[in-house]
Design a protein around this motif. Sequence first.
Motif, PDB file in Angstrom:
ATOM      1  N   HIS A  17       0.833  -1.197   0.000  1.00 21.68           N
ATOM      2  CA  HIS A  17       0.000   0.000   0.000  1.00 21.68           C
ATOM      3  C   HIS A  17       0.873   1.255   0.000  1.00 21.68           C
ATOM      4  O   HIS A  17       0.629   2.203  -0.765  1.00 21.68           O
ATOM      5  N   GLN A  18       1.904   1.261   0.838  1.00 15.68           N
ATOM      6  CA  GLN A  18       2.821   2.392   0.898  1.00 15.68           C
ATOM      7  C   GLN A  18       3.547   2.598  -0.441  1.00 15.68           C
ATOM      8  O   GLN A  18       3.746   3.729  -0.874  1.00 15.68           O
ATOM      9  N   THR A  19       3.932   1.505  -1.075  1.00 18.49           N
ATOM     10  CA  THR A  19       4.596   1.591  -2.379  1.00 18.49           C
ATOM     11  C   THR A  19       3.713   2.309  -3.391  1.00 18.49           C
ATOM     12  O   THR A  19       4.173   3.191  -4.119  1.00 18.49           O
ATOM     13  N   VAL A  20       2.443   1.925  -3.430  1.00 16.72           N
ATOM     14  CA  VAL A  20       1.530   2.563  -4.387  1.00 16.72           C
ATOM     15  C   VAL A  20       1.389   4.048  -4.069  1.00 16.72           C
ATOM     16  O   VAL A  20       1.460   4.892  -4.971  1.00 16.72           O
ATOM     17  N   LEU A  21       1.210   4.367  -2.806  1.00 14.31           N
ATOM     18  CA  LEU A  21       1.049   5.776  -2.436  1.00 14.31           C
ATOM     19  C   LEU A  21       2.284   6.606  -2.774  1.00 14.31           C
ATOM     20  O   LEU A  21       2.169   7.708  -3.307  1.00 14.31           O
ATOM     21  N   LEU A  22       3.466   6.071  -2.455  1.00 15.04           N
ATOM     22  CA  LEU A  22       4.693   6.845  -2.618  1.00 15.04           C
ATOM     23  C   LEU A  22       5.246   6.855  -4.039  1.00 15.04           C
ATOM     24  O   LEU A  22       5.816   7.850  -4.478  1.00 15.04           O
ATOM     25  N   LYS A  23       5.089   5.746  -4.755  1.00 13.54           N
ATOM     26  CA  LYS A  23       5.701   5.655  -6.084  1.00 13.54           C
ATOM     27  C   LYS A  23       4.718   5.763  -7.239  1.00 13.54           C
ATOM     28  O   LYS A  23       5.111   6.122  -8.348  1.00 13.54           O
TER      29      LYS A  23
END
Length: 166
Positions: free
Chosen positions: A146-152
Amino acid sequence: IANFYPTKGLRYLVEAAESFRNEDEVAFVVLGEGEERPMLEKMIMDKRLEKRVFLMGKITQARQFLPAFDVFVLPSAKEGFPWALLEAMTAKVPVIATAVGAVPEIIENGKNGFVVDPARPAQISAQVRTLLKDDRLRQEFGIQGHQTVLLKFGLDKMVSRIEEIL
Protein backbone atom coordinates in the motif's frame (compact mmCIF):
# COMPACT_ATOMS: atom_id res chain seq x y z
CA ILE A 1 -8.40 -10.53 -11.74
CA ALA A 2 -7.42 -11.13 -15.34
CA ASN A 3 -8.41 -11.39 -18.95
CA PHE A 4 -8.15 -15.05 -19.86
CA TYR A 5 -5.43 -14.71 -22.49
CA PRO A 6 -2.30 -16.89 -22.82
CA THR A 7 -0.02 -14.03 -21.72
CA LYS A 8 -1.78 -13.85 -18.33
CA GLY A 9 -0.31 -17.23 -17.38
CA LEU A 10 -3.45 -18.51 -15.67
CA ARG A 11 -2.51 -22.09 -16.58
CA TYR A 12 0.44 -21.71 -14.17
CA LEU A 13 -1.91 -20.63 -11.41
CA VAL A 14 -4.03 -23.74 -11.98
CA GLU A 15 -0.87 -25.86 -11.90
CA ALA A 16 0.19 -24.15 -8.66
CA ALA A 17 -3.22 -24.96 -7.18
CA GLU A 18 -2.51 -28.68 -7.62
CA SER A 19 -0.26 -28.72 -4.57
CA PHE A 20 -3.24 -27.54 -2.46
CA ARG A 21 -5.62 -30.25 -3.73
CA ASN A 22 -6.11 -31.79 -0.27
CA GLU A 23 -6.21 -28.55 1.71
CA ASP A 24 -9.86 -27.69 2.21
CA GLU A 25 -9.18 -24.21 3.59
CA VAL A 26 -7.45 -23.02 0.38
CA ALA A 27 -9.27 -21.90 -2.76
CA PHE A 28 -8.09 -20.11 -5.88
CA VAL A 29 -10.62 -17.62 -7.24
CA VAL A 30 -10.13 -16.05 -10.66
CA LEU A 31 -12.23 -13.07 -11.69
CA GLY A 32 -12.41 -12.37 -15.40
CA GLU A 33 -13.21 -13.84 -18.78
CA GLY A 34 -11.61 -14.54 -22.12
CA GLU A 35 -10.60 -16.93 -24.86
CA GLU A 36 -8.70 -19.33 -22.59
CA ARG A 37 -11.72 -20.16 -20.44
CA PRO A 38 -12.50 -23.51 -22.16
CA MET A 39 -8.85 -24.61 -21.85
CA LEU A 40 -8.74 -23.57 -18.18
CA GLU A 41 -12.03 -25.34 -17.42
CA LYS A 42 -10.71 -28.53 -19.03
CA MET A 43 -7.44 -28.24 -17.15
CA ILE A 44 -9.30 -27.79 -13.85
CA MET A 45 -11.44 -30.87 -14.56
CA ASP A 46 -8.50 -33.00 -15.77
CA LYS A 47 -6.57 -32.17 -12.59
CA ARG A 48 -9.68 -32.71 -10.42
CA LEU A 49 -9.47 -29.19 -9.00
CA GLU A 50 -13.17 -28.27 -9.27
CA LYS A 51 -13.33 -27.79 -5.49
CA ARG A 52 -10.11 -25.78 -5.41
CA VAL A 53 -10.12 -23.43 -8.45
CA PHE A 54 -13.10 -21.25 -9.30
CA LEU A 55 -13.49 -19.21 -12.49
CA MET A 56 -16.03 -16.58 -11.47
CA GLY A 57 -16.41 -14.79 -14.80
CA LYS A 58 -16.37 -11.09 -15.48
CA ILE A 59 -17.39 -9.02 -12.48
CA THR A 60 -17.96 -5.29 -12.76
CA GLN A 61 -15.76 -3.31 -10.37
CA ALA A 62 -13.91 -6.49 -9.39
CA ARG A 63 -11.35 -4.50 -7.39
CA GLN A 64 -13.98 -3.90 -4.69
CA PHE A 65 -13.70 -7.60 -3.78
CA LEU A 66 -9.91 -7.56 -3.35
CA PRO A 67 -9.94 -6.98 0.43
CA ALA A 68 -11.75 -10.32 0.82
CA PHE A 69 -8.68 -12.22 -0.43
CA ASP A 70 -5.70 -13.38 1.64
CA VAL A 71 -3.24 -13.30 -1.28
CA PHE A 72 -3.23 -11.88 -4.83
CA VAL A 73 -1.29 -13.77 -7.52
CA LEU A 74 -0.34 -12.32 -10.90
CA PRO A 75 1.06 -15.34 -12.82
CA SER A 76 1.65 -13.51 -16.13
CA ALA A 77 4.00 -14.85 -18.78
CA LYS A 78 4.07 -11.38 -20.37
CA GLU A 79 2.93 -8.09 -18.92
CA GLY A 80 3.17 -4.36 -19.43
CA PHE A 81 2.23 -2.25 -16.44
CA PRO A 82 -0.13 -4.43 -14.37
CA TRP A 83 -2.87 -2.20 -12.96
CA ALA A 84 -4.54 -5.15 -11.21
CA LEU A 85 -1.34 -5.60 -9.20
CA LEU A 86 -1.48 -1.95 -8.06
CA GLU A 87 -5.16 -2.35 -7.21
CA ALA A 88 -4.36 -5.36 -5.00
CA MET A 89 -1.55 -3.47 -3.30
CA THR A 90 -3.84 -0.48 -2.77
CA ALA A 91 -6.30 -2.85 -1.08
CA LYS A 92 -3.46 -4.01 1.23
CA VAL A 93 -3.59 -7.55 -0.14
CA PRO A 94 -0.16 -9.24 -0.14
CA VAL A 95 1.00 -9.97 -3.68
CA ILE A 96 2.96 -12.58 -5.60
CA ALA A 97 3.80 -11.76 -9.22
CA THR A 98 6.06 -13.00 -11.97
CA ALA A 99 9.17 -11.05 -12.98
CA VAL A 100 7.78 -9.71 -16.26
CA GLY A 101 7.12 -6.23 -17.58
CA ALA A 102 7.08 -3.54 -14.90
CA VAL A 103 6.58 -6.00 -12.02
CA PRO A 104 10.22 -5.79 -10.82
CA GLU A 105 9.84 -1.99 -10.71
CA ILE A 106 6.75 -2.31 -8.53
CA ILE A 107 7.63 -5.18 -6.20
CA GLU A 108 10.78 -5.31 -4.13
CA ASN A 109 11.01 -9.06 -3.56
CA GLY A 110 10.60 -9.96 0.09
CA LYS A 111 9.72 -6.42 1.15
CA ASN A 112 6.35 -5.52 -0.38
CA GLY A 113 5.56 -8.82 -2.09
CA PHE A 114 7.15 -11.83 -3.72
CA VAL A 115 8.51 -11.94 -7.26
CA VAL A 116 8.77 -15.36 -8.90
CA ASP A 117 10.01 -16.56 -12.27
CA PRO A 118 7.42 -16.76 -15.05
CA ALA A 119 6.03 -20.20 -15.95
CA ARG A 120 7.13 -21.69 -12.61
CA PRO A 121 4.01 -22.95 -10.80
CA ALA A 122 6.10 -24.54 -8.02
CA GLN A 123 7.49 -21.11 -7.13
CA ILE A 124 3.97 -19.67 -7.05
CA SER A 125 2.65 -22.43 -4.79
CA ALA A 126 5.67 -22.18 -2.48
CA GLN A 127 5.16 -18.44 -1.98
CA VAL A 128 1.39 -18.83 -1.55
CA ARG A 129 2.13 -21.41 1.14
CA THR A 130 4.65 -19.07 2.80
CA LEU A 131 2.10 -16.26 2.99
CA LEU A 132 -0.77 -18.45 4.16
CA LYS A 133 1.35 -19.75 7.04
CA ASP A 134 2.50 -16.31 8.23
CA ASP A 135 -0.14 -13.76 9.28
CA ARG A 136 2.50 -11.20 10.22
CA LEU A 137 4.20 -11.42 6.81
CA ARG A 138 0.86 -11.09 4.99
CA GLN A 139 0.07 -8.00 7.04
CA GLU A 140 3.55 -6.53 6.47
CA PHE A 141 3.40 -7.10 2.70
CA GLY A 142 -0.08 -5.55 2.64
CA ILE A 143 1.13 -2.43 4.44
CA GLN A 144 4.36 -2.15 2.43
CA GLY A 145 2.51 -2.71 -0.85
CA HIS A 146 0.00 0.00 0.00
CA GLN A 147 2.82 2.39 0.90
CA THR A 148 4.60 1.59 -2.38
CA VAL A 149 1.53 2.56 -4.39
CA LEU A 150 1.05 5.78 -2.44
CA LEU A 151 4.69 6.85 -2.62
CA LYS A 152 5.70 5.66 -6.08
CA PHE A 153 2.51 5.34 -8.11
CA GLY A 154 0.07 7.91 -6.74
CA LEU A 155 -1.63 10.20 -9.26
CA ASP A 156 0.55 13.21 -8.46
CA LYS A 157 3.73 11.14 -8.74
CA MET A 158 2.66 9.61 -12.07
CA VAL A 159 1.66 12.99 -13.56
CA SER A 160 4.98 14.47 -12.46
CA ARG A 161 6.91 11.61 -14.09
CA ILE A 162 4.99 12.04 -17.35
CA GLU A 163 5.67 15.78 -17.30
CA GLU A 164 9.39 15.06 -16.82
CA ILE A 165 9.34 12.93 -19.97
CA LEU A 166 7.56 15.60 -21.98
